[in-house]
Design an enzyme around this catalytic site. Structure first.
Site, PDB file in Angstrom:
ATOM      1  N   SER A  85       0.745  -1.110  -0.101  1.00  0.00           N
ATOM      2  CA  SER A  85      -0.192   0.126  -0.024  1.00  0.00           C
ATOM      3  C   SER A  85       0.773   1.225  -0.006  1.00  0.00           C
ATOM      4  CB  SER A  85      -0.959  -0.027   1.230  1.00  0.00           C
ATOM      5  OG  SER A  85      -0.289   0.174   2.322  1.00  0.00           O
ATOM      6  N   LYS A  86       0.285   2.414   0.089  1.00  0.00           N
ATOM      7  CA  LYS A  86       0.984   3.841   0.028  1.00  0.00           C
ATOM      8  C   LYS A  86       1.966   3.800   1.071  1.00  0.00           C
ATOM      9  CE  LYS A  86       0.371   7.077  -2.879  1.00  0.00           C
ATOM     10  NZ  LYS A  86       1.526   6.776  -3.895  1.00  0.00           N
ATOM     11  N   ARG A  87       1.538   3.188   2.166  1.00  0.00           N
ATOM     12  CA  ARG A  87       2.527   3.059   3.282  1.00  0.00           C
ATOM     13  C   ARG A  87       3.835   2.850   3.079  1.00  0.00           C
ATOM     14  NH1 ARG A  87       2.388  -0.615   6.906  1.00  0.00           N
ATOM     15  NH2 ARG A  87       0.778  -1.736   5.481  1.00  0.00           N
TER      16      ARG A  87
END
Ligand code: GLU
Length: 489
Positions: A260-262
């Site tokens: 994910s973006k994380r």
């Protein structure tokens, strides 16, 4: 029309993610390799989240990646134009409506007048009783005529619900990646096909489109596995043979959580902007869930087409390792012919405002020197900066070096020797060494007292740069200008 037809069906609700790109790549490779058709369908029925911008960006990313499709939105060569289009679901609403009507007439779907509040109450009761929630609709057994009468009477906006035929039957199918997949018999209750405003849901559109577009193989993300049960039921209701399904491995970040973006960049566009080559990104994502029969790690697009096969898709989660992506990119980058590599590097240099010589020989020499130091195209900016026609930016250490008692003399001698050295535009490596030796003898300085002031006069800092590599790439006139700049301080 070929019997092998794959499709990529993005929802235009954001950027094209690397996971989506991988799905598109596998569909593209499989179709190309088997002489089949690759189709691009845009699933934009979610009116609130779909945007034209997102669709355009995703199409641009696919084009950059080079996954050319034969049919679909904006296709270059529409072999079957008109036969299966339009390829945007928002333009196919009448087709979905017609098909919903057919199921309503045949008693395979029904109008359901349950309100959201009633459904919520059912859900709360199920939670209290500790059983899984499935909508139980009292309208399941209503006749179509009764439902139509109710609709004619008042201001009601029913949904169209699928009448799940036999809640005790087990559904199973053979997944191309996972093998036999069985669904628990009571996994779904009657589900919505058309929302109360008439908007069809994903599962319904997807089946109708895949069937009408004659898709033979559906490769998609693992998260759609649970949708497949509903989709199989819809195929059965229409009496259509389902396509073959393959649900691809999940992609994890280095911490083994879903990517994910994380974890940093996840969109194709970001990788493009950071200076990854499309072939390198394709090479890397191809290996997230598939492996080469020759155990190759570096593969060209052509090799991917030749070697790809569905039976080497594996279900185990793949870890997205950016260090490996960088390495793959560096390998592709080094293998490019220099004119192509320059074409790729140039926009990064231009964006950074670097003015560089235009002659092909110079470009060739500079790439020969720098390409092994580049992992991504944007690395070129710092490598080429000392070569650009720009005044020097001196750091503090450089200014300190200039204060040493012998520094000024060294630079004056360096400049004088430059002027004496032939008429060619550039120094050769040997000429540069010879000049350094002359400065050493004429001024009686050696070691860092010699090298560091010269380096400051060339690149603006006393450490770092390998001068014998850089100097032959900097025009002699620029070297003289820089020496003057430093002497004028
Ligand atoms: N629009 C869906 C998605 O973006 C496609 C699912 C499918 O391939 O069936 O996830």
């Amino acid at each position: 029309m070929s019997s092998i037809r794959t499709r990529f069906a993005p929802s235009p609700t954001g950027y094209l993610h690397v996971g989506g790109a991988r799905t598109a790549l596998y569909c593209y490779l499989f179709a190309r390799q088997s002489g089949g058709d690759f189709i691009l369908r845009v699933e934009d029925t979610d009116e609130e989240r779909s945007t034209e911008d997102s669709m355009r960006m995703q199409l641009a990313d696919l084009q950059w990646l080079g996954y050319e499709y034969q049919e679909g939105v904006d296709a270059k060569t529409l072999r079957d134009r008109g036969l299966f289009g339009p390829y945007r679901q928002s333009q196919r609403r009448s087709i979905y409506r017609e098909h919903a009507d057919r199921l309503l007439k045949e008693g395979k779907a029904y109008y359901c007048f349950l309100t959201d509040e009633e459904i919520e109450r059912q859900r709360e009761e199920a939670v209290r009783a500790g059983r899984p929630h499935q909508v139980v609709s009292p309208y399941r057994d209503w006749s179509l005529t009764d439902a139509e009468k109710k609709m004619a009477e008042g201001d009601v906006k029913p949904t169209v619900r699928f009448r799940v035929p036999d809640l005790t039957r087990e559904y199973a199918f053979h997944d191309l990646v996972r093998g036999e997949v069985k669904f628990p018999s009571d996994m779904v209750g009657d589900f919505v096909l058309l929302r109360s405003g008439g908007m069809p849901v994903y599962n319904f559109c997807c089946v109708i489109d895949d069937a009408l577009m004659k898709i033979s193989h559906v490769l998609r993300a693992e998260e759609h596995l649970s949708n497949t049960l509903r989709q199989l039921m819809i195929y059965e209701a229409f009496g259509w043979a389902p396509p073959q399904f393959g649900h691809l491995s999940i992609i994890l970040g280095p911490d083994r959580q879903k990517l994910s973006k994380r974890h940093g960049a996840t969109s194709v566009n970001e990788y493009r902007e950071r200076g990854y080559l499309p072939e390198a990104l394709s090479n890397f994502i191809a290996l997230l869930g598939w492996s080469s029969p020759k155990s190759q790690e570096i593969l060209s697009m052509q090799e991917l087409v030749e070697q790809f096969s569905l039976d080497r898709l594996h279900p185990a989660a793949a870890v997205f390792d950016e260090a490996k992506l960088k390495w793959v990119n560096s390998q592709h980058l080094r293998a490019l012919p220099h004119d192509e590599l320059w074409h790729q590097v140039e926009p990064f240099l231009v964006r950074a405002g670097l003015k560089l010589p235009e002659d092909a020989g110079w470009r060739d020499r500079s790439l020969q020197v720098f390409k092994t130091s580049m992992e991504v195209l944007s690395d070129a900016v710092e490598l080429y900066r000392p070569l650009a026609k720009l005044p020097l930016q001196l750091n503090d250490e450089a200014r300190d070096t200039l204060k040493w008692p012998s520094s000024r003399g060294v630079i004056e001698e360096w400049r004088a020797q430059l002027q004496l050295c032939g008429s060619a535009a550039y120094l050769s490596e040997a000429e540069f060494s010879a000049i350094q030796d002359k400065v050493k003898t004429n001024r009686g300085v050696k070691g860092k007292d010699l090298f560091m002031p010269i380096r400051v006069a060339i690149v603006g800092r006393p450490h770092g740069a390998e001068l014998k590599i850089l100097v032959p790439l900097i025009e002699k006139s620029t070297l003289i200008e820089r020496a003057d700049q430093v002497l004028a301080l």
